[in-house]
Design a protein around this motif. Structure first.
Motif, PDB file in Angstrom:
ATOM      1  N   ILE A   1     -18.102  68.217  -9.610  1.00  0.00           N
ATOM      2  CA  ILE A   1     -17.128  69.247  -9.976  1.00  0.00           C
ATOM      3  C   ILE A   1     -15.850  69.096  -9.149  1.00  0.00           C
ATOM      4  CG2 ILE A   1     -16.675  71.740  -9.889  1.00  0.00           C
ATOM      5  CD1 ILE A   1     -19.721  72.105 -10.479  1.00  0.00           C
ATOM      6  N   GLU A   2     -16.015  68.818  -7.867  1.00  0.00           N
ATOM      7  CA  GLU A   2     -14.875  68.752  -6.956  1.00  0.00           C
ATOM      8  C   GLU A   2     -14.007  67.527  -7.202  1.00  0.00           C
ATOM      9  OE1 GLU A   2     -12.239  70.012  -4.213  1.00  0.00           O
ATOM     10  OE2 GLU A   2     -14.012  71.110  -4.899  1.00  0.00           O
ATOM     11  N   ASN A   3     -14.642  66.388  -7.485  1.00  0.00           N
ATOM     12  CA  ASN A   3     -13.870  65.145  -7.607  1.00  0.00           C
ATOM     13  C   ASN A   3     -14.502  64.240  -8.659  1.00  0.00           C
ATOM     14  OD1 ASN A   3     -12.201  62.983  -7.273  1.00  0.00           O
ATOM     15  ND2 ASN A   3     -12.679  62.626  -5.108  1.00  0.00           N
ATOM     16  N   PRO A   4     -14.332  64.573  -9.932  1.00  0.00           N
ATOM     17  CA  PRO A   4     -15.006  63.800 -10.984  1.00  0.00           C
ATOM     18  C   PRO A   4     -14.532  62.352 -11.077  1.00  0.00           C
ATOM     19  CG  PRO A   4     -13.452  65.378 -11.931  1.00  0.00           C
ATOM     20  CD  PRO A   4     -13.561  65.708 -10.481  1.00  0.00           C
ATOM     21  N   GLN A   5     -13.268  62.083 -10.727  1.00  0.00           N
ATOM     22  CA  GLN A   5     -12.749  60.722 -10.858  1.00  0.00           C
ATOM     23  C   GLN A   5     -13.428  59.750  -9.894  1.00  0.00           C
ATOM     24  OE1 GLN A   5     -10.719  63.443 -10.653  1.00  0.00           O
ATOM     25  NE2 GLN A   5     -10.177  63.461 -12.841  1.00  0.00           N
ATOM     26  N   ASP A   6     -13.728  60.215  -8.693  1.00  0.00           N
ATOM     27  CA  ASP A   6     -14.293  59.326  -7.675  1.00  0.00           C
ATOM     28  C   ASP A   6     -15.790  59.548  -7.456  1.00  0.00           C
ATOM     29  OD1 ASP A   6     -11.758  58.254  -7.202  1.00  0.00           O
ATOM     30  OD2 ASP A   6     -11.271  59.850  -5.766  1.00  0.00           O
ATOM     31  N   TYR A   7     -16.422  60.272  -8.359  1.00  0.00           N
ATOM     32  CA  TYR A   7     -17.840  60.593  -8.163  1.00  0.00           C
ATOM     33  C   TYR A   7     -18.703  59.337  -8.182  1.00  0.00           C
ATOM     34  CZ  TYR A   7     -22.555  62.282  -9.073  1.00  0.00           C
ATOM     35  OH  TYR A   7     -23.905  62.509  -9.004  1.00  0.00           O
ATOM     36  N   GLN A   8     -19.614  59.252  -7.225  1.00  0.00           N
ATOM     37  CA  GLN A   8     -20.593  58.175  -7.156  1.00  0.00           C
ATOM     38  C   GLN A   8     -21.976  58.782  -6.927  1.00  0.00           C
ATOM     39  OE1 GLN A   8     -20.009  54.802  -7.452  1.00  0.00           O
ATOM     40  NE2 GLN A   8     -17.833  55.209  -7.873  1.00  0.00           N
ATOM     41  N   THR A   9     -22.986  58.166  -7.524  1.00  0.00           N
ATOM     42  CA  THR A   9     -24.358  58.626  -7.304  1.00  0.00           C
ATOM     43  C   THR A   9     -24.754  58.423  -5.851  1.00  0.00           C
ATOM     44  OG1 THR A   9     -24.985  58.095  -9.575  1.00  0.00           O
ATOM     45  CG2 THR A   9     -26.766  58.289  -7.976  1.00  0.00           C
ATOM     46  N   ASP A  10     -25.380  59.417  -5.274  1.00  0.00           N
ATOM     47  CA  ASP A  10     -25.904  59.328  -3.914  1.00  0.00           C
ATOM     48  C   ASP A  10     -27.207  58.532  -3.964  1.00  0.00           C
ATOM     49  OD1 ASP A  10     -27.093  59.706  -1.436  1.00  0.00           O
ATOM     50  OD2 ASP A  10     -26.447  61.790  -1.253  1.00  0.00           O
ATOM     51  N   LEU A  11     -27.151  57.273  -3.573  1.00  0.00           N
ATOM     52  CA  LEU A  11     -28.316  56.397  -3.689  1.00  0.00           C
ATOM     53  C   LEU A  11     -29.439  56.817  -2.748  1.00  0.00           C
ATOM     54  CD1 LEU A  11     -26.571  52.913  -4.049  1.00  0.00           C
ATOM     55  CD2 LEU A  11     -27.410  54.455  -5.837  1.00  0.00           C
ATOM     56  N   ALA A  12     -29.074  57.361  -1.589  1.00  0.00           N
ATOM     57  CA  ALA A  12     -30.109  57.828  -0.658  1.00  0.00           C
ATOM     58  C   ALA A  12     -30.872  59.005  -1.263  1.00  0.00           C
ATOM     59  CB  ALA A  12     -29.472  58.226   0.672  1.00  0.00           C
ATOM     60  N   ALA A  13     -30.144  59.901  -1.935  1.00  0.00           N
ATOM     61  CA  ALA A  13     -30.801  61.029  -2.601  1.00  0.00           C
ATOM     62  C   ALA A  13     -31.706  60.532  -3.721  1.00  0.00           C
ATOM     63  CB  ALA A  13     -29.758  61.993  -3.150  1.00  0.00           C
ATOM     64  N   MET A  14     -31.233  59.516  -4.457  1.00  0.00           N
ATOM     65  CA  MET A  14     -32.057  58.956  -5.526  1.00  0.00           C
ATOM     66  C   MET A  14     -33.329  58.342  -4.955  1.00  0.00           C
ATOM     67  SD  MET A  14     -32.256  58.636  -8.793  1.00  0.00           S
ATOM     68  CE  MET A  14     -33.953  58.307  -9.255  1.00  0.00           C
ATOM     69  N   ASP A  15     -33.217  57.703  -3.805  1.00  0.00           N
ATOM     70  CA  ASP A  15     -34.407  57.144  -3.150  1.00  0.00           C
ATOM     71  C   ASP A  15     -35.388  58.251  -2.774  1.00  0.00           C
ATOM     72  OD1 ASP A  15     -33.474  54.577  -3.383  1.00  0.00           O
ATOM     73  OD2 ASP A  15     -32.649  54.485  -1.347  1.00  0.00           O
ATOM     74  N   GLU A  16     -34.869  59.375  -2.287  1.00  0.00           N
ATOM     75  CA  GLU A  16     -35.743  60.490  -1.927  1.00  0.00           C
ATOM     76  C   GLU A  16     -36.431  61.075  -3.164  1.00  0.00           C
ATOM     77  OE1 GLU A  16     -34.056  63.484   0.578  1.00  0.00           O
ATOM     78  OE2 GLU A  16     -32.912  62.029   1.752  1.00  0.00           O
ATOM     79  N   LEU A  17     -35.685  61.187  -4.257  1.00  0.00           N
ATOM     80  CA  LEU A  17     -36.287  61.675  -5.499  1.00  0.00           C
ATOM     81  C   LEU A  17     -37.388  60.731  -5.974  1.00  0.00           C
ATOM     82  CD1 LEU A  17     -33.102  62.851  -7.459  1.00  0.00           C
ATOM     83  CD2 LEU A  17     -34.906  64.308  -6.525  1.00  0.00           C
ATOM     84  N   THR A  18     -37.135  59.447  -5.848  1.00  0.00           N
ATOM     85  CA  THR A  18     -38.130  58.459  -6.267  1.00  0.00           C
ATOM     86  C   THR A  18     -39.367  58.522  -5.382  1.00  0.00           C
ATOM     87  OG1 THR A  18     -36.374  57.011  -7.081  1.00  0.00           O
ATOM     88  CG2 THR A  18     -38.528  56.007  -6.698  1.00  0.00           C
ATOM     89  N   GLU A  19     -39.152  58.714  -4.102  1.00  0.00           N
ATOM     90  CA  GLU A  19     -40.272  58.765  -3.165  1.00  0.00           C
ATOM     91  C   GLU A  19     -41.180  59.963  -3.440  1.00  0.00           C
ATOM     92  OE1 GLU A  19     -42.720  57.447  -0.175  1.00  0.00           O
ATOM     93  OE2 GLU A  19     -40.957  56.422  -1.015  1.00  0.00           O
ATOM     94  N   SER A  20     -40.597  61.069  -3.883  1.00  0.00           N
ATOM     95  CA  SER A  20     -41.379  62.295  -4.099  1.00  0.00           C
ATOM     96  C   SER A  20     -41.786  62.495  -5.560  1.00  0.00           C
ATOM     97  CB  SER A  20     -40.568  63.510  -3.636  1.00  0.00           C
ATOM     98  OG  SER A  20     -39.377  63.636  -4.401  1.00  0.00           O
ATOM     99  N   ARG A  21     -41.614  61.479  -6.380  1.00  0.00           N
ATOM    100  CA  ARG A  21     -41.894  61.601  -7.812  1.00  0.00           C
ATOM    101  C   ARG A  21     -43.375  61.866  -8.069  1.00  0.00           C
ATOM    102  NH1 ARG A  21     -42.181  56.448  -6.318  1.00  0.00           N
ATOM    103  NH2 ARG A  21     -43.545  54.958  -7.403  1.00  0.00           N
ATOM    104  N   VAL A  22     -43.664  62.482  -9.197  1.00  0.00           N
ATOM    105  CA  VAL A  22     -45.042  62.639  -9.661  1.00  0.00           C
ATOM    106  C   VAL A  22     -45.436  61.387 -10.439  1.00  0.00           C
ATOM    107  CG1 VAL A  22     -46.609  64.023 -11.072  1.00  0.00           C
ATOM    108  CG2 VAL A  22     -44.814  65.140  -9.740  1.00  0.00           C
ATOM    109  N   ARG A  23     -44.759  61.153 -11.546  1.00  0.00           N
ATOM    110  CA  ARG A  23     -44.908  59.899 -12.285  1.00  0.00           C
ATOM    111  C   ARG A  23     -43.693  59.030 -11.984  1.00  0.00           C
ATOM    112  NH1 ARG A  23     -45.911  64.153 -15.865  1.00  0.00           N
ATOM    113  NH2 ARG A  23     -48.076  64.304 -16.619  1.00  0.00           N
ATOM    114  N   ASP A  24     -43.722  57.791 -12.434  1.00  0.00           N
ATOM    115  CA  ASP A  24     -42.517  56.973 -12.368  1.00  0.00           C
ATOM    116  C   ASP A  24     -41.455  57.589 -13.273  1.00  0.00           C
ATOM    117  OD1 ASP A  24     -43.609  55.173 -10.575  1.00  0.00           O
ATOM    118  OD2 ASP A  24     -44.370  53.850 -12.150  1.00  0.00           O
TER     119      ASP A  24
END
Length: 636
Positions: free
Chosen positions: A268-291
């Motif tokens: 919302i704050e900066n849509p032009q320069d937005y990048q996915t937080d890869l560390a957050a994605m890693d944490e989501l993957t680590e805590s996943r139920v299924r793949d």
């Protein structure tokens, strides 16, 4: 900064979860009461009326919204209590209701209440024409089908003024939303009414001539996660990002809500320069139920999106059961034989089958617009005109039936087809609201029937669609003989399937493709033999595929209601359908002759059908059943 306000929508099934997801950054919370919602299997979850009132106050004090799920399908005997519940929800000033059953539109009209309506994902809204229909009905938001691509979502948004909500994370069913009846067929517990027994999570054997003898989780979809594609979703027009999980606890939900909140704030704050937080994605993957999978969002699902080993599948108390198969000893004489005139309708796939209906007392012919690869049926314009003329020469009316699933990508071909080939038919059977919206505007004088794909289960929903010119209701699989009294008392004209294969699931997953090499393109594997899934009871669920490569999974036994026709006619159901498009013409002609003879018996107040019943058992060696549509208890 983004001009359009984005919403993070979190689930809650208990009070501690409600407090936690609100604190973690949810803009709105969706939840359900103890009745009338899709998540009722676990008694420790959902909210009492007093808790709902407190929840509305709690969230409004924090400038957050509350959406209540009233998203089941309802039977007539439930509507009086539902009415009182709606008055209660109106009194506590909830911000919206998430609904599946179009009876709500009729009830709101009668009750003069105006809570904003959001169309549930269970409605299977998958094309712009359906969204336009909802606009006409006064909806403010649509939760689009999970079976749509980014491209399709974009086109729908560009042509509509409704708010677009989409699931961003959570459990994902392999079937098209609203088009899975397998739990209802197998157990009498409907997935569309929140009681799914999850047969898609069983192990199956994929069967063909050279059968793979290993049992695998062929239908066990991985969990949806579009966290890396939030910016793309915003550009496509999604404004509400929904997290699945009303039966989940805080340990599961809080990390999810926190990561999505942070990502959306940065977007919302900066849509032009937005990048996915890869560390957050890693944490989501680590805590996943299924793949994880992106579902249909980026591409058509493949076996890569399936957890074939089942090793990450959470425990759920479900297993195949031995199904009821009709045998000769099941035949029973009816208690009473009414004197009634009934109507016989037959669905056919080709001209040969159509010609075999001559002289057998068939009143109506249905030509399905779905093209199945296995039988090569396709009603081109010249062939359609020939079919209409042949049927009328036999004294029969002709009805065209739309496909059960029509996504936005399917629509251009369907629209072209409709403009050039429908005006010659006597009527149209529609299985989605988009088809009704489109064809009603194109051919307002046609006769319309509501198809089974609309999942209409009560008199108020049918009364609402009758306002749009629909004359007859083809009974959906959700209804059995004990649940139609309200419709009949409301003088609804009902059409009931009495013979033929029963489709329990529609999926975009190509199961026959599991036999090809990983990098091999489609080479028509589905046409190289007969495919089926076998459960651990040895019961075979046949597979068919249409021209869009969708797979249709069928109940192990074909429906046969021959011996129940007198009781059904006595109830007031007098329009019957044979799903004949699957039969070769010789077998179809004999089946039609049997049912025509049975209806002639009823017209003359006699019943001599034991021999015909025995013949049907011989004609369909794979097996017949009358369940779960009919039990003798239901007909007494």
């Amino acid at each position: 900064m983004l001009e359009n306000k984005l919403e993070l929508l979190a689930p809650a099934g208990k009070w501690d979860v409600l407090e936690s997801v609100a604190a973690a950054g949810a803009d709105a919370v969706y939840l359900g009461g103890k009745k009338f919602n899709m998540r009722i299997i676990r008694p420790g979850f959902n909210f009492t009326n007093e808790e709902l009132k407190r929840a509305a106050e709690f969230l409004h004090e924090r400038n957050k919204k509350i959406y209540v799920t009233v998203n089941n399908l309802y039977f007539d005997y439930e509507l009086a209590e539902l009415k009182e519940y709606l008055f209660f929800l109106n009194s506590i000033k909830v911000d919206a209701l998430i609904v599946q059953d179009m009876a709500m539109v009729e009830m709101f009209r009668e009750m003069n209440i105006s809570i904003p309506l959001h169309a549930s994902v269970q409605m299977g809204i998958a094309n712009l024409a359906s969204v336009k229909y909802l606009e006409e009905k006064g909806f403010e938001r649509v939760v689009l089908s999970k079976n749509l691509s980014l491209r399709e979502i974009t086109r729908i948004h560009e042509g509509s003024r409704l708010g677009i909500e989409f699931f961003a994370h959570g459990e994902l069913c392999v079937a098209h939303t609203g088009h899975c009846y397998m739990s209802q067929l197998l157990f009498g517990q409907s997935g569309n009414r929140g009681s799914c027994k999850k047969p898609c999570r069983w192990k199956y054997q994929l069967h063909r001539k050279e059968s793979d003898d290993r049992f695998k989780n062929y239908l066990s979809n991985n969990d949806l996660c579009v966290y890396p594609y939030l910016a793309e979703m915003v550009r496509a027009g999604v404004t509400s990002f929904k997290i699945e999980g009303r039966m989940k606890n805080t340990d599961y939900l809080i990390p999810l809500i926190t990561h999505y909140r942070r990502a959306m704030d940065r977007l919302i704050e900066n849509p032009q320069d937005y990048q996915t937080d890869l560390a957050a994605m890693d944490e989501l993957t680590e805590s996943r139920v299924r793949d994880y999978t992106t579902g249909h969002f980026l591409s058509r699902p493949s076996l890569k999106s399936i957890g074939m080993t089942g090793e990450r599948e959470p425990y759920f108390d479900t297993a195949p059961v031995k199904l009821h198969r009709l045998v000769e000893d099941d035949y029973a004489l009816p208690d009473d034989i009414p004197v009634a005139t009934a109507e016989l309708t037959v669905k056919v796939a080709n001209m040969d089958a159509l010609q075999r209906l001559k002289g057998h007392g068939v009143d109506n012919v249905i030509l399905a617009l779905e093209v199945f690869r296995q039988n090569g049926s396709k009603w081109g314009s010249e062939l359609l005109e020939e079919a209409v003329q042949a049927a009328r020469a036999n004294g029969q009316k002709v009805y065209l039936e739309t496909p059960g699933v029509l996504t936005e990508d399917d629509w251009p071909v369907f629209e072209k087809y409709g403009k050039t080939r429908t005006q010659t038919a006597d009527g149209l059977i529609v299985n989605d609201y988009g088809s009704l919206h489109y064809w009603r505007n194109l051919w307002p004088d046609q006769e319309y029937w509501a198809g089974p794909g609309l999942n209409i289960t009560n008199s108020k929903a049918f009364r609402d669609i009758k306002r749009c010119g629909v004359k007859r209701l083809v009974m959906p699989y959700e209804l059995d003989a004990s649940q139609v009294n309200g419709l009949l008392e409301d003088r609804a004209e009902l059409q009931l399937m009495v013979q033929g294969p029963i489709c329990g699931m529609v999926t975009d997953l190509c199961l026959a493709g599991s036999f090809k090499n990983q990098d091999e393109k489609c080479a028509g594997f589905c046409t190289r033999g007969e495919y089926a899934l076998l459960d651990e009871q040895g019961q075979k669920y046949n597979l068919k595929s249409d021209s869009n490569c969708r797979n249709y999974l069928y109940y192990p036994y074909e429906l046969c209601l021959l011996m129940h026709l007198p009781a059904l006619a006595d109830m007031g159901i007098k329009c019957f359908t044979i799903e004949g498009q699957y039969y070769n013409p010789d077998i179809l002609e004999e089946i039609v002759a049997i049912y025509a003879d049975a209806l002639d018996n009823i017209e003359h107040g006699v019943w001599r059908q034991h021999g015909n019943y025995q013949r049907l058992l011989q004609l369909i060696p794979a097996g017949l059943t009358d369940r779960p549509f009919i039990t003798r208890t239901q007909l007494k």
